[in-house]
Motif scaffolding. Sequence first.
Motif, PDB file in Angstrom:
ATOM      1  N   ARG A   1      27.442 -33.604 -52.160  1.00  0.00           N
ATOM      2  CA  ARG A   1      28.118 -34.269 -53.273  1.00  0.00           C
ATOM      3  C   ARG A   1      27.137 -34.571 -54.386  1.00  0.00           C
ATOM      4  NH1 ARG A   1      33.277 -33.782 -53.734  1.00  0.00           N
ATOM      5  NH2 ARG A   1      34.485 -34.694 -52.070  1.00  0.00           N
ATOM      6  N   ARG A   2      25.998 -35.063 -53.993  1.00  0.00           N
ATOM      7  CA  ARG A   2      24.957 -35.372 -54.979  1.00  0.00           C
ATOM      8  C   ARG A   2      24.618 -34.124 -55.774  1.00  0.00           C
ATOM      9  NH1 ARG A   2      21.647 -40.133 -53.543  1.00  0.00           N
ATOM     10  NH2 ARG A   2      20.675 -39.730 -55.538  1.00  0.00           N
ATOM     11  N   VAL A   3      24.312 -33.050 -55.035  1.00  0.00           N
ATOM     12  CA  VAL A   3      23.930 -31.804 -55.689  1.00  0.00           C
ATOM     13  C   VAL A   3      25.028 -31.373 -56.651  1.00  0.00           C
ATOM     14  CG1 VAL A   3      23.457 -29.357 -55.318  1.00  0.00           C
ATOM     15  CG2 VAL A   3      22.433 -31.060 -53.801  1.00  0.00           C
ATOM     16  N   LEU A   4      26.254 -31.436 -56.165  1.00  0.00           N
ATOM     17  CA  LEU A   4      27.388 -31.022 -57.000  1.00  0.00           C
ATOM     18  C   LEU A   4      27.498 -31.863 -58.257  1.00  0.00           C
ATOM     19  CD1 LEU A   4      30.616 -30.278 -54.963  1.00  0.00           C
ATOM     20  CD2 LEU A   4      29.542 -28.850 -56.708  1.00  0.00           C
ATOM     21  N   SER A   5      27.448 -33.169 -58.108  1.00  0.00           N
ATOM     22  CA  SER A   5      27.670 -33.987 -59.289  1.00  0.00           C
ATOM     23  C   SER A   5      26.547 -33.773 -60.312  1.00  0.00           C
ATOM     24  CB  SER A   5      27.843 -35.461 -58.934  1.00  0.00           C
ATOM     25  OG  SER A   5      26.728 -35.948 -58.262  1.00  0.00           O
ATOM     26  N   TYR A   6      25.303 -33.672 -59.857  1.00  0.00           N
ATOM     27  CA  TYR A   6      24.219 -33.469 -60.812  1.00  0.00           C
ATOM     28  C   TYR A   6      24.170 -32.034 -61.343  1.00  0.00           C
ATOM     29  CZ  TYR A   6      22.681 -38.045 -59.304  1.00  0.00           C
ATOM     30  OH  TYR A   6      22.632 -39.382 -59.023  1.00  0.00           O
ATOM     31  N   SER A   7      24.869 -31.133 -60.672  1.00  0.00           N
ATOM     32  CA  SER A   7      24.864 -29.754 -61.169  1.00  0.00           C
ATOM     33  C   SER A   7      25.669 -29.644 -62.463  1.00  0.00           C
ATOM     34  CB  SER A   7      25.420 -28.801 -60.107  1.00  0.00           C
ATOM     35  OG  SER A   7      26.821 -28.895 -60.030  1.00  0.00           O
ATOM     36  N   TYR A   8      26.544 -30.611 -62.725  1.00  0.00           N
ATOM     37  CA  TYR A   8      27.331 -30.545 -63.970  1.00  0.00           C
ATOM     38  C   TYR A   8      26.523 -30.906 -65.209  1.00  0.00           C
ATOM     39  CZ  TYR A   8      31.399 -28.962 -61.564  1.00  0.00           C
ATOM     40  OH  TYR A   8      32.249 -28.181 -60.849  1.00  0.00           O
ATOM     41  N   PRO A   9      25.823 -32.044 -65.197  1.00  0.00           N
ATOM     42  CA  PRO A   9      24.937 -32.247 -66.356  1.00  0.00           C
ATOM     43  C   PRO A   9      23.900 -31.130 -66.494  1.00  0.00           C
ATOM     44  CG  PRO A   9      24.695 -34.054 -64.767  1.00  0.00           C
ATOM     45  CD  PRO A   9      25.868 -33.242 -64.352  1.00  0.00           C
ATOM     46  N   PHE A  10      23.450 -30.593 -65.364  1.00  0.00           N
ATOM     47  CA  PHE A  10      22.513 -29.465 -65.449  1.00  0.00           C
ATOM     48  C   PHE A  10      23.146 -28.322 -66.230  1.00  0.00           C
ATOM     49  CE2 PHE A  10      21.393 -25.259 -63.919  1.00  0.00           C
ATOM     50  CZ  PHE A  10      20.038 -25.231 -64.174  1.00  0.00           C
ATOM     51  N   ALA A  11      24.358 -27.951 -65.841  1.00  0.00           N
ATOM     52  CA  ALA A  11      25.034 -26.830 -66.495  1.00  0.00           C
ATOM     53  C   ALA A  11      25.316 -27.137 -67.964  1.00  0.00           C
ATOM     54  CB  ALA A  11      26.332 -26.511 -65.765  1.00  0.00           C
ATOM     55  N   PHE A  12      25.649 -28.397 -68.227  1.00  0.00           N
ATOM     56  CA  PHE A  12      25.934 -28.797 -69.610  1.00  0.00           C
ATOM     57  C   PHE A  12      24.756 -28.449 -70.525  1.00  0.00           C
ATOM     58  CE2 PHE A  12      25.683 -31.983 -73.006  1.00  0.00           C
ATOM     59  CZ  PHE A  12      26.919 -31.806 -73.602  1.00  0.00           C
TER      60      PHE A  12
END
Length: 591
Positions: A404-415
Motif C-alpha cells: 500500500r505504501r509503495v502504491l500510494s507513493y508511486s502516484y506522486p512519483f508518477a505525477f
Amino acid sequence: MEDCGSSDEDYYYSSDRDSLDGLENEDSDFQWAPSKGPTTKVITKESLLAAQREDLRRVMEMLSLREHHARTLLIHYRWDVEKLLAVLVEKGKTDLFSEAGVSVVESEGTETPMSSSSAAMCDICMEELPGDKMTKMDCGHAFCNDCWTEHFVVKINEGQSKRIRCMAHKCNAICDEAVVRNLVGKRHPDLAEKFDRFLLESYIEDNRMVKWCPSTPHCGNAIRVEDDEFCEVECSCGVQFCFSCLSEAHSPCSCMMWELWMKKCRDESETVNWITVHTKPCPKCHKPVEKNGGCNLVSCICGQAFCWLCGGATGRDHTWSRIAGHSCGRYIEDCEKKTERAKRDLYRYMHYHNRYKAHTDSFKLESKLKETILEKVSISEERESRLRDFSWVNNGLLRLFRSRRVLSYSYPFAFYMFGEELFKDEMTNEEREIKQHLFEDQQQQLEANVEKLSKFLEEPFDQYTDDKVMEIRMHVINLSVIIDNLCQKMYECIDNDLLGSLQLNTHNIAPYKSKGIEKASELAVCRSSKASTTTGNCLPSDCGTSGKRDRSFSFGSSDDSGCPSPKQPKKESYGGGFFDLNLPAEVLDRN
Ligand SMILES: [Zn+2]
Ligand SMILES: [Zn+2]
Ligand SMILES: [Zn+2]
Ligand SMILES: [Zn+2]
Ligand SMILES: [Zn+2]
Ligand SMILES: [Zn+2]
Ligand SMILES: [Zn+2]
C-alpha cells in the motif's frame, strides 16, 4: 550484529514449531536473500559515547594519537574515518594534522602548567605573571589563564566548542579540550558541561552518516547508517523516516519529489485555481459566481446579471450575438488558452492526488483492521481444528501494508516523473508517453493484486470450514508473492527505465525492501569486566554518571556477540507482538 535479537527470534520461532500444517509455509516461497541483520544502528544517549569512542579508538590506534587529537581530526573530517585515511595516504601525516589544526608535540608534559619558577609575560594582557598562572598549548603558544578562560568562554557561548583555536595571531591549532575543560570548569562549571555536550554531540551534528531521529516529542535517539544515506529506517521509538530528508518514508518518491508534493498538497493554490477557472466575481456584490452551461450571460444570486467574458454588469436579456445593454464582444484567445491550461493541470493533479489519497486512506483503514483480524486469528486458534498455524495472516497483512505504501507513493512519483515540472527537457513527448504507459501498466497490476489481497484478508475466515480457510490461505500466500515481485519490478523499472535514463539524475530513491523498512538495532554497549582502555581524558559527563552509564564499549562484531543489551526492549505478549508492525520484518517473516 543481531546478537541481542536472537532471543527474540527463538521466541517467535517456537510459536511456529507445533504447526500441524502439511503445506509449506510462505517462507519457502519468498526468495529472500539471507539476512545480514540491520546495518542501521540506534544511538541512544547511553551509547553515544561508545559510538564515538569506536571511531576515536580506530584513529588513535592507527596514528598513535591521544584522544583529544583524534577527536579534533575526526571533527574536522566530519567523523568520516575513510576520508581521513584517504587524506593521510594522499597528503601524509603532517598535512593531515596541520589542516585540522592538530599540533602533536613529541615531548610529554609540555602543556599545563608551566613551571612556577619562571615568570613570563602574557602577550594579550601584557602582564608579567608566574609560570603557574600561564598555560602553554600544544602549538607552543603560552598565555595567562585569565586570558585563555575568557577566550574559551566567548567561543563556547558563540557555539564554537568544537573548534576553539589558539589565541596567537595566525595560529591554526585547535586548543586541547582538557585545558579548556579545566580552565573553564574552575569558573563556569555549567559552561564546561555545555562544552562537553557539544563535543559529544558533534558525533551526531557533524556526521553525514548519523542523524537525530525526527520524532516529536524527541525520543533522544540518533540513527547511524552504513554505506547508503538514501534509505529508510525505523528508530527504536517506532518512527519510520527517510534518512536523507528526515520526513516520512516516501519511496519511490525522491526527496525532492516528496517535498514538492507536500507543498503542492498544502497549497491552497489548486483550489484557488479552480475558483478562478470556474467562477467570476459578481460586479455588484463580489461573490464568486459559477458559470453553468455555455451561455456567457451569468447571473448572481443577488440578481445581478453580468457578462462572463469581461465580467461587466449587463441587462438580463441577450440574443445570439449580443447581450442587452452590453457590447464587449471581447474574446481573448490567449486568455482562454491559459484557462484551459490551468484546468488541465488541475485535473492532472487531481487525478494523481485522488489515487494517492485513496491508498493512504486504505492504509489507515487496514491498519485499524488488524485488531479485528487479530481477533479472528485467536478465535480460529481456539477452534477444534487441524489448522494451528495462522502466521500466513500476519505475513499477508505485512505484505498488504508494505505494498500500500509503495502504491500510494508511486502516484506522486508518477505525477512528477511524467509531468513537465521536473523533467520537461529530459524526454520527448513520445518517450514520455511510452514510459508512462509502461509504468502505469505495472502500477495497475500491482493495484489489482493489492485490492485482491485486501479482500481475502477481510474474509471472516474464523467462521469458515478448514477447507475454505486453506483456500484463502493459499490465495493470501500466492498474492503476497506476486505483490512482492510486482513491487520489485516497479522499482527496477524506476531504476533502469525512468530515473536511470535521465541525463542528469539528482533523484535518489530508497531501494525497495521486501521485508519493509529496516528497523535500526541498538548499538551494543555491553556491560563487561573489561575496563575502558581510553588513554585520553575522561569526559566529566561520562564520569558524572558512571554508575548508570557503561564505560566499556565494543569495537567489533566479535566483542558484542551474545551480550544482552541493557536496553533490550521488553518482550511483548504473544498477541501484541504478533501484530506489531514495528517488529523487525525478519523476525515476523520467520513465522
Ligand atoms: Zn593575559
Ligand atoms: Zn598557537
Ligand atoms: Zn526515535
Ligand atoms: Zn527523503
Ligand atoms: Zn451579486
Ligand atoms: Zn443564454
Ligand atoms: Zn463583456
